[in-house]
Scaffold this active site. Structure first.
Site, mmCIF file in Angstrom:
data_model
loop_
_atom_site.group_PDB
_atom_site.id
_atom_site.type_symbol
_atom_site.label_atom_id
_atom_site.label_comp_id
_atom_site.label_asym_id
_atom_site.label_seq_id
_atom_site.Cartn_x
_atom_site.Cartn_y
_atom_site.Cartn_z
ATOM 1 N N HIS A 23 104.080 -76.841 20.034
ATOM 2 C CA HIS A 23 103.482 -78.058 20.499
ATOM 3 C C HIS A 23 101.909 -77.733 20.153
ATOM 4 O O HIS A 23 100.976 -77.977 21.186
ATOM 5 C CB HIS A 23 103.875 -78.132 22.032
ATOM 6 N N HIS A 77 110.864 -70.746 35.227
ATOM 7 C CA HIS A 77 110.152 -71.560 34.850
ATOM 8 C C HIS A 77 111.195 -72.752 34.077
ATOM 9 O O HIS A 77 111.891 -72.445 33.421
ATOM 10 C CB HIS A 77 109.038 -71.164 33.689
ATOM 11 N N GLU A 79 110.083 -75.132 31.989
ATOM 12 C CA GLU A 79 109.574 -75.750 30.843
ATOM 13 C C GLU A 79 110.882 -75.425 29.673
ATOM 14 O O GLU A 79 111.429 -74.421 29.466
ATOM 15 C CB GLU A 79 108.404 -75.108 30.210
ATOM 16 N N ASP A 81 111.265 -74.478 26.705
ATOM 17 C CA ASP A 81 111.057 -73.206 25.767
ATOM 18 C C ASP A 81 111.874 -72.090 26.387
ATOM 19 O O ASP A 81 112.301 -71.000 25.717
ATOM 20 C CB ASP A 81 109.825 -72.931 25.394
ATOM 21 N N HIS A 144 101.911 -71.374 34.554
ATOM 22 C CA HIS A 144 101.222 -72.421 34.396
ATOM 23 C C HIS A 144 101.650 -74.004 34.704
ATOM 24 O O HIS A 144 101.143 -74.788 34.520
ATOM 25 C CB HIS A 144 100.690 -72.666 33.117
ATOM 26 N N ASP A 163 105.561 -66.546 31.705
ATOM 27 C CA ASP A 163 104.669 -66.755 30.763
ATOM 28 C C ASP A 163 103.269 -65.972 30.748
ATOM 29 O O ASP A 163 102.708 -65.584 29.971
ATOM 30 C CB ASP A 163 104.269 -68.323 30.807
ATOM 31 N N TYR A 191 97.244 -66.529 23.649
ATOM 32 C CA TYR A 191 98.021 -67.208 24.415
ATOM 33 C C TYR A 191 97.236 -67.723 25.864
ATOM 34 O O TYR A 191 97.399 -68.966 26.492
ATOM 35 C CB TYR A 191 99.196 -66.169 24.887
ATOM 36 N N HIS A 222 107.546 -64.273 26.725
ATOM 37 C CA HIS A 222 107.080 -64.312 25.172
ATOM 38 C C HIS A 222 106.456 -62.873 24.992
ATOM 39 O O HIS A 222 105.633 -62.103 25.556
ATOM 40 C CB HIS A 222 106.042 -65.299 24.917
HETATM 41 FE FE1 FEO Z 1 105.222 -72.584 30.044
HETATM 42 FE FE2 FEO Z 1 106.778 -70.487 27.870
HETATM 43 O O1 FEO Z 1 106.840 -71.837 28.806
#
Ligand code: FEO
Length: 399
Positions: A23, A77, A79, A81, A144, A163, A191, A222
């Protein structure tokens, strides 16, 4: 392929060596979507992966246990991903309860058809006993997203940090002591700057909570796992969350016929002095990701653009728009730029600085068509001012 990380615990996520745009984040070293399998009397999967990689995750899990026998899926989370693959994974793990907080359940309900899912809603301090191991949950709102959460295994001093403390770094080596630490920290800084920076206060709250936990390993969602240098990343987060400046001057600019470039060069000349790093960045030749990363600890910024259609050039406007959203705190800044028959860019940048929580160092420097020697001298003087200010801010924060 799975990677054992501790007794009974495996990394089962997906390493994407080829993604270069996350993104708009420039993932020059690729990315990973980490998920973890905790095998005990009961089995828990911690997080999933991006939707296209759900089958990879299921194959990795199947190397350790029949997916249909997984008892819990923890969603730290929502999100996509990490939770994009959840619908497919829930199909393959029909008896699994989905463990998440209330806000996460509500958010997942927007992304997915959750009618058939069995939820176990948790909050900070709740625990699930798997056998010899326990999962303990700590909500970390706005680090986040509002529903963000981390999961801790006290028996193995292991924090699944979501994250936080992550990096976009695709490698076959999954641990921090198998790779150059400086590269991992560089990616973690990138990051932080591009994803987490607006939430410094919330990060400080998380660091306080995490600081109370005995830590032996941090497994983020990640990048590589911190099993040796976890204190390094905790200390780095403390500095980044405080937006602690280095004695560093950034000269960000776009130019049309090289007049603004000449102004930038003179500012760089003036700022170059012992103990100060000066970084000129032509915004059309520098990714937004890099600009944000340098802005995290840059103390003083000169922001310039040639005037185009009574305003900034598009790449300069994009860079400022990106920085405005990330809102790095406590900087000092000034505007500069060129114009032809109608003013615009330096004035627009100057107004933009007024809207930031920054100190304005001086009025804009402008030139019409080409800079005169006097204007270039003024730029050199402004460079010295920026360098002095950068050193002063760095000293204040160090003390
Ligand atoms: Fe906030 Fe890696 O997603």
């Amino acid at each position: 392929m799975y990677t054992p990380i501790l007794d009974g615990i495996d990394s089962v996520g997906y390493v994407d060596f080829h993604v270069r745009d996350f993104h708009s984040y420039d993932t020059e070293r690729g990315a990973t979507y980490n998920a973890y399998l905790v095998r005990d009397d009961k089995t828990a999967l911690i997080d999933t992966v991006k939707a296209p990689f759900a089958e990879h995750l299921l194959r990795n899990v199947a190397e350790r246990i029949d997916p249909a026998k997984v008892d819990y899926i923890v969603c730290n989370h929502a999100e996509p991903d990490h939770a994009g693959g959840l619908a497919r994974v829930m199909q393959a793990m029909p008896q699994a309860k989905l463990v998440c907080n209330r806000r996460c359940r509500d958010t997942l309900g927007v992304y997915h058809d959750v009618a058939a899912w069995q939820f176990e809603v948790v909050r900070t301090g709740d625990r699930i006993r798997l056998g010899r191991r326990t999962l303990e949950f700590v909500e970390t709102p706005m680090v986040h997203w509002p529903e963000s959460m981390v999961t801790y295994v006290p028996e193995q001093k292991l924090l699944f940090s979501m994250d936080a403390f992550g990096q976009h770094y695709a490698t076959t080596q999954r641990f921090d002591d198998q790779l150059a630490l400086a590269t991992i920290v560089e990616e973690a800084k990138k990051y932080y700057a591009n994803i987490v920076m607006p939430f410094g206060k919330q990060v400080q709250a998380v660091l306080e909570k995490v600081g109370r936990l005995p830590i032996g390993m941090i497994a983020p969602a990640h990048g590589v796992i911190w099993r040796t240098h976890w204190q390094t990343i905790l200390d780095a987060y403390a500095a980044w969350a405080a937006c602690r400046p280095s004695p560093k001057v950034l000269v960000l600019y776009d130019t049309m016929w090289e007049s603004t470039a000449q102004l930038a060069e003179a500012i760089v000349e003036g700022a170059a002095q012992d103990g100060v790093a000066v970084l000129p960045m032509h915004v059309r030749r520098t990714s937004l990701t890099r600009i944000a990363t340098e802005a995290l600890d840059g103390a003083a910024l000169a922001l310039g653009s040639a005037t185009l259609n009574r305003g900034m050039m598009p790449a300069a406007a994009a860079a400022l728009n990106y920085l405005e959203g990330l809102r790095p705190a406590g900087k000092a800044a000034m505007a500069f730029g060129s114009y032809g028959w109608g003013k615009g860019a330096p004035e627009a940048i100057d107004r933009w600085i007024d809207g930031m929580p920054w100190e304005k160092l001086r009025e804009p420097i402008r030139c019409q068509y080409r800079p005169t020697p006097e204007i270039l001298d003024e730029c050199r003087a402004a460079g010295r001012l920026l360098a002095d200010k950068a050193q002063e801010l760095a000293r204040q924060h160090a003390g």
